[in-house]
Design a protein around this motif. Structure first.
Motif, PDB file in Angstrom:
ATOM      1  N   GLU A  65       4.311  14.474  10.323  1.00  0.00           N
ATOM      2  CA  GLU A  65       3.734  15.306   9.265  1.00  0.00           C
ATOM      3  C   GLU A  65       2.249  15.067   9.052  1.00  0.00           C
ATOM      4  O   GLU A  65       1.767  15.098   7.940  1.00  0.00           O
ATOM      5  N   GLY A  66       1.498  14.783  10.088  1.00  0.00           N
ATOM      6  CA  GLY A  66       0.066  14.598   9.926  1.00  0.00           C
ATOM      7  C   GLY A  66      -0.326  13.135   9.849  1.00  0.00           C
ATOM      8  O   GLY A  66       0.484  12.240  10.038  1.00  0.00           O
ATOM      9  N   GLU A  67      -1.584  12.906   9.562  1.00  0.00           N
ATOM     10  CA  GLU A  67      -2.145  11.560   9.527  1.00  0.00           C
ATOM     11  C   GLU A  67      -2.129  11.008   8.108  1.00  0.00           C
ATOM     12  O   GLU A  67      -2.323  11.732   7.144  1.00  0.00           O
ATOM     13  N   TYR A  68      -1.939   9.693   8.023  1.00  0.00           N
ATOM     14  CA  TYR A  68      -1.886   9.001   6.742  1.00  0.00           C
ATOM     15  C   TYR A  68      -3.021   7.989   6.669  1.00  0.00           C
ATOM     16  O   TYR A  68      -3.521   7.528   7.687  1.00  0.00           O
ATOM     17  N   GLY A  69      -3.399   7.620   5.459  1.00  0.00           N
ATOM     18  CA  GLY A  69      -4.418   6.605   5.267  1.00  0.00           C
ATOM     19  C   GLY A  69      -4.251   5.912   3.933  1.00  0.00           C
ATOM     20  O   GLY A  69      -3.503   6.373   3.058  1.00  0.00           O
ATOM     21  N   PHE A 127       0.832  -1.196   0.000  1.00  0.00           N
ATOM     22  CA  PHE A 127       0.000   0.000   0.000  1.00  0.00           C
ATOM     23  C   PHE A 127       0.870   1.251   0.000  1.00  0.00           C
ATOM     24  O   PHE A 127       1.979   1.258   0.520  1.00  0.00           O
ATOM     25  N   MET A 128       0.311   2.289  -0.572  1.00  0.00           N
ATOM     26  CA  MET A 128       0.912   3.600  -0.478  1.00  0.00           C
ATOM     27  C   MET A 128       0.012   4.415   0.445  1.00  0.00           C
ATOM     28  O   MET A 128      -1.144   4.674   0.123  1.00  0.00           O
ATOM     29  N   LEU A 129       0.524   4.742   1.620  1.00  0.00           N
ATOM     30  CA  LEU A 129      -0.216   5.600   2.535  1.00  0.00           C
ATOM     31  C   LEU A 129       0.000   7.042   2.087  1.00  0.00           C
ATOM     32  O   LEU A 129       1.117   7.430   1.746  1.00  0.00           O
ATOM     33  N   ARG A 130      -1.071   7.820   2.079  1.00  0.00           N
ATOM     34  CA  ARG A 130      -0.975   9.226   1.671  1.00  0.00           C
ATOM     35  C   ARG A 130      -1.406  10.098   2.842  1.00  0.00           C
ATOM     36  O   ARG A 130      -2.369   9.797   3.528  1.00  0.00           O
TER      37      ARG A 130
END
Length: 161
Positions: free
Chosen positions: A97-101, A39-42
């Motif tokens: 740097e913030g939340e990823y999903g 997966f690529m978390l963004r």
């Protein structure tokens, strides 16, 4: 925090912003958009990416199990539980740097919106080499089980209201 990086070959997709209708190209990995367990978390806030190999990462399965067992999701279809999981799992990974999903839409390069009207692979196919951090979960792994359950409950509440 310095994270290990991995070099990947990504395929470019063209996104159309639902707000301003600008078109912009963004990388998708794996090329074609799917490879089992990768997966690529963004980031939800700055478009940054992190690579996650769920087959090699115990946090992914642990978060999945905790989400499935959470009583807030009783009565939801499996597809709805999966959607909540995809929005929650990235929060267990280390980031300053913030939340990823998983499945987070890229930000429009013109207006910053993450609302996507449409997207498709660039034709003819275009590929780029990208270097992205590998997702780690050191903070998560240090938590006691009761703390993990509490966080999952808070995260589900935040994304599922």
């Amino acid at each position: 925090m310095k994270l290990e990086k991995i070099n990947l070959k990504a395929q470019l997709f063209e996104y159309e912003c639902a707000f301003c209708h600008a078109k912009h190209k963004e990388p998708m990995y794996p090329p074609g958009g799917f490879s089992y367990g990768e997966f690529m978390l963004r980031s939800n806030s700055n478009n940054r990416l992190m690579y996650l190999n769920a087959m090699e990462d115990p946090t992914f399965l642990e978060v999945s199990n905790l989400v499935k067992k959470n009583p807030r999701l009783n009565g939801l279809k499996e597809s709805e539980k999966s959607e909540v999981f995809q929005r929650v799992v990235g929060r267990a990974y280390d980031s300053d740097e913030g939340e990823y999903g998983i499945g987070v839409s890229p930000m429009c390069s013109v207006c910053g919106s993450t609302d996507v009207e449409s997207y498709q692979e660039v034709i003819p196919p275009e590929f780029i080499n990208i270097s992205v951090p590998v997702a780690t979960s050191e903070k998560w792994q240090k938590l006691a089980d009761v703390e993990k359950k509490k966080l999952i409950d808070e995260w589900i509440n935040a994304v599922n209201g």
